[in-house]
Design a protein around this motif. Structure first.
Motif, PDB file in Angstrom:
ATOM      1  N   MET A 123      -2.350 -18.637  12.757  1.00 34.71           N
ATOM      2  CA  MET A 123      -2.369 -18.680  11.291  1.00 34.71           C
ATOM      3  C   MET A 123      -2.992 -17.410  10.717  1.00 34.71           C
ATOM      4  SD  MET A 123      -3.989 -21.534   8.769  1.00 34.71           S
ATOM      5  CE  MET A 123      -2.625 -22.692   8.969  1.00 34.71           C
ATOM      6  N   ALA A 124      -4.064 -16.928  11.325  1.00 31.95           N
ATOM      7  CA  ALA A 124      -4.756 -15.747  10.810  1.00 31.95           C
ATOM      8  C   ALA A 124      -3.834 -14.542  10.734  1.00 31.95           C
ATOM      9  CB  ALA A 124      -5.976 -15.436  11.676  1.00 31.95           C
ATOM     10  N   LYS A 125      -2.886 -14.444  11.659  1.00 31.13           N
ATOM     11  CA  LYS A 125      -1.954 -13.310  11.660  1.00 31.13           C
ATOM     12  C   LYS A 125      -0.745 -13.546  10.766  1.00 31.13           C
ATOM     13  CE  LYS A 125      -4.072 -10.526  14.382  1.00 31.13           C
ATOM     14  NZ  LYS A 125      -4.573  -9.265  13.889  1.00 31.13           N
ATOM     15  N   GLN A 126      -0.557 -14.780  10.303  1.00 30.53           N
ATOM     16  CA  GLN A 126       0.602 -15.093   9.465  1.00 30.53           C
ATOM     17  C   GLN A 126       0.265 -15.179   7.989  1.00 30.53           C
ATOM     18  OE1 GLN A 126       3.585 -17.979  11.310  1.00 30.53           O
ATOM     19  NE2 GLN A 126       1.670 -18.482  12.342  1.00 30.53           N
ATOM     20  N   ILE A 127      -1.014 -15.026   7.657  1.00 32.01           N
ATOM     21  CA  ILE A 127      -1.402 -15.122   6.247  1.00 32.01           C
ATOM     22  C   ILE A 127      -2.155 -13.871   5.811  1.00 32.01           C
ATOM     23  CG2 ILE A 127      -1.542 -17.636   6.300  1.00 32.01           C
ATOM     24  CD1 ILE A 127      -4.673 -17.232   6.217  1.00 32.01           C
ATOM     25  N   ARG A 128      -2.144 -13.669   4.516  1.00 33.35           N
ATOM     26  CA  ARG A 128      -2.974 -12.652   3.877  1.00 33.35           C
ATOM     27  C   ARG A 128      -3.631 -13.337   2.700  1.00 33.35           C
ATOM     28  NH1 ARG A 128      -3.172  -8.600  -0.108  1.00 33.35           N
ATOM     29  NH2 ARG A 128      -1.220  -9.155  -1.085  1.00 33.35           N
ATOM     30  N   VAL A 129      -4.940 -13.200   2.604  1.00 34.19           N
ATOM     31  CA  VAL A 129      -5.684 -13.748   1.479  1.00 34.19           C
ATOM     32  C   VAL A 129      -5.975 -12.581   0.549  1.00 34.19           C
ATOM     33  CG1 VAL A 129      -7.712 -15.038   0.737  1.00 34.19           C
ATOM     34  CG2 VAL A 129      -6.724 -15.468   3.005  1.00 34.19           C
ATOM     35  N   VAL A 130      -5.403 -12.629  -0.635  1.00 37.61           N
ATOM     36  CA  VAL A 130      -5.566 -11.540  -1.590  1.00 37.61           C
ATOM     37  C   VAL A 130      -7.050 -11.419  -1.952  1.00 37.61           C
ATOM     38  CG1 VAL A 130      -4.938 -10.680  -3.882  1.00 37.61           C
ATOM     39  CG2 VAL A 130      -3.230 -11.869  -2.472  1.00 37.61           C
ATOM     40  N   GLY A 131      -7.615 -10.235  -1.695  1.00 38.57           N
ATOM     41  CA  GLY A 131      -9.008  -9.969  -2.009  1.00 38.57           C
ATOM     42  C   GLY A 131      -9.927  -9.968  -0.800  1.00 38.57           C
ATOM     43  N   ILE A 132      -9.432 -10.454   0.351  1.00 41.94           N
ATOM     44  CA  ILE A 132     -10.229 -10.451   1.578  1.00 41.94           C
ATOM     45  C   ILE A 132      -9.552  -9.496   2.557  1.00 41.94           C
ATOM     46  CG2 ILE A 132     -11.147 -11.808   3.495  1.00 41.94           C
ATOM     47  CD1 ILE A 132     -11.070 -14.269   1.732  1.00 41.94           C
ATOM     48  N   PRO A 133     -10.307  -8.532   3.111  1.00 39.74           N
ATOM     49  CA  PRO A 133      -9.700  -7.614   4.084  1.00 39.74           C
ATOM     50  C   PRO A 133      -9.073  -8.389   5.249  1.00 39.74           C
ATOM     51  CG  PRO A 133     -11.896  -6.860   3.465  1.00 39.74           C
ATOM     52  CD  PRO A 133     -11.729  -8.222   2.875  1.00 39.74           C
ATOM     53  N   GLU A 134      -7.886  -7.965   5.658  1.00 47.79           N
ATOM     54  CA  GLU A 134      -7.147  -8.685   6.700  1.00 47.79           C
ATOM     55  C   GLU A 134      -7.937  -8.813   7.993  1.00 47.79           C
ATOM     56  OE1 GLU A 134      -2.966  -7.972   7.286  1.00 47.79           O
ATOM     57  OE2 GLU A 134      -2.778  -7.245   5.227  1.00 47.79           O
ATOM     58  N   ASN A 135      -8.709  -7.796   8.352  1.00 46.40           N
ATOM     59  CA  ASN A 135      -9.457  -7.856   9.609  1.00 46.40           C
ATOM     60  C   ASN A 135     -10.596  -8.875   9.567  1.00 46.40           C
ATOM     61  OD1 ASN A 135     -10.915  -6.179   7.819  1.00 46.40           O
ATOM     62  ND2 ASN A 135     -11.954  -5.183   9.514  1.00 46.40           N
ATOM     63  N   GLU A 136     -10.946  -9.369   8.390  1.00 44.89           N
ATOM     64  CA  GLU A 136     -11.989 -10.381   8.250  1.00 44.89           C
ATOM     65  C   GLU A 136     -11.449 -11.797   8.459  1.00 44.89           C
ATOM     66  OE1 GLU A 136     -15.296  -9.906   7.708  1.00 44.89           O
ATOM     67  OE2 GLU A 136     -14.997  -7.730   7.794  1.00 44.89           O
ATOM     68  N   VAL A 137     -10.157 -11.968   8.258  1.00 48.22           N
ATOM     69  CA  VAL A 137      -9.539 -13.301   8.375  1.00 48.22           C
ATOM     70  C   VAL A 137      -9.124 -13.512   9.829  1.00 48.22           C
ATOM     71  CG1 VAL A 137      -7.743 -14.843   7.522  1.00 48.22           C
ATOM     72  CG2 VAL A 137      -8.793 -13.186   5.972  1.00 48.22           C
TER      73      VAL A 137
ATOM     74  N   GLU B  52      -5.584 -16.917  -3.787  1.00 46.87           N
ATOM     75  CA  GLU B  52      -4.208 -16.411  -3.684  1.00 46.87           C
ATOM     76  C   GLU B  52      -3.907 -15.987  -2.249  1.00 46.87           C
ATOM     77  OE1 GLU B  52      -1.370 -13.010  -5.723  1.00 46.87           O
ATOM     78  OE2 GLU B  52      -3.380 -13.342  -6.523  1.00 46.87           O
ATOM     79  N   VAL B  53      -2.824 -16.540  -1.709  1.00 46.39           N
ATOM     80  CA  VAL B  53      -2.454 -16.251  -0.319  1.00 46.39           C
ATOM     81  C   VAL B  53      -0.965 -15.926  -0.220  1.00 46.39           C
ATOM     82  CG1 VAL B  53      -4.267 -17.655   0.725  1.00 46.39           C
ATOM     83  CG2 VAL B  53      -2.075 -18.704   0.170  1.00 46.39           C
ATOM     84  N   GLU B  54      -0.635 -15.240   0.859  1.00 44.52           N
ATOM     85  CA  GLU B  54       0.758 -14.956   1.188  1.00 44.52           C
ATOM     86  C   GLU B  54       0.964 -15.305   2.649  1.00 44.52           C
ATOM     87  OE1 GLU B  54       1.508 -10.820   0.484  1.00 44.52           O
ATOM     88  OE2 GLU B  54       1.487 -11.057  -1.691  1.00 44.52           O
ATOM     89  N   ALA B  55       2.038 -16.002   2.918  1.00 38.59           N
ATOM     90  CA  ALA B  55       2.426 -16.266   4.304  1.00 38.59           C
ATOM     91  C   ALA B  55       3.500 -15.260   4.663  1.00 38.59           C
ATOM     92  CB  ALA B  55       2.970 -17.684   4.439  1.00 38.59           C
TER      93      ALA B  55
END
Length: 122
Positions: free
Chosen positions: A63-77, A22-25
């Motif tokens: 891309m890393a700053k434009q997405i959020r992967v639900v369940g993964i901490p943002e600083n890891e992406v 699950e992701v959000e842009a």
């Protein structure tokens, strides 16, 4: 107005032994643009004659700053994380989500009365 575009990855991203789909842009803001530029600088990419890897890392930093992967901490992406873990098919999915979000936001700014007001005398 929805500020994100939700979607699902096809192959997922691994984190701590699990796959996340699950992701959000989200829209790139001036603040996140500055963060991207700082992260690109920290990667020490060759700006003069960038390799293919350098070019891809540059794109992935955005891309890393434009997405959020639900369940993964943002600083890891990060760009490096995405380079190592993002499948080509999912790269396409994320680019499509980002493009769809841009279209929605641009279209939301269109005024149906704009054409009418342009024809009215001042």
């Amino acid at each position: 107005m929805e500020l994100t575009q939700k979607g699902l990855l096809l192959l997922g991203l691994p984190y701590n032994g699990k796959l996340y789909y699950e992701v959000e842009a989200r829209v790139l803001t001036m603040g996140t643009e500055c963060e991207v530029l700082e992260s690109i600088e920290a990667l020490n990419l060759n700006a003069e004659t960038p390799s293919t890897k350098d070019q891809v890392l540059n794109d992935l930093a955005y891309m890393a700053k434009q997405i959020r992967v639900v369940g993964i901490p943002e600083n890891e992406v990060t760009a490096l994380y995405l380079l190592e873990h993002l499948a080509t098919d999912d790269y396409t999915v994320l680019n499509s989500l980002i493009a769809d979000l841009r279209k929605k936001r641009i279209n939301a700014g269109e005024s149906p009365n704009l054409a009418e007001s342009e024809n009215e005398p001042a």
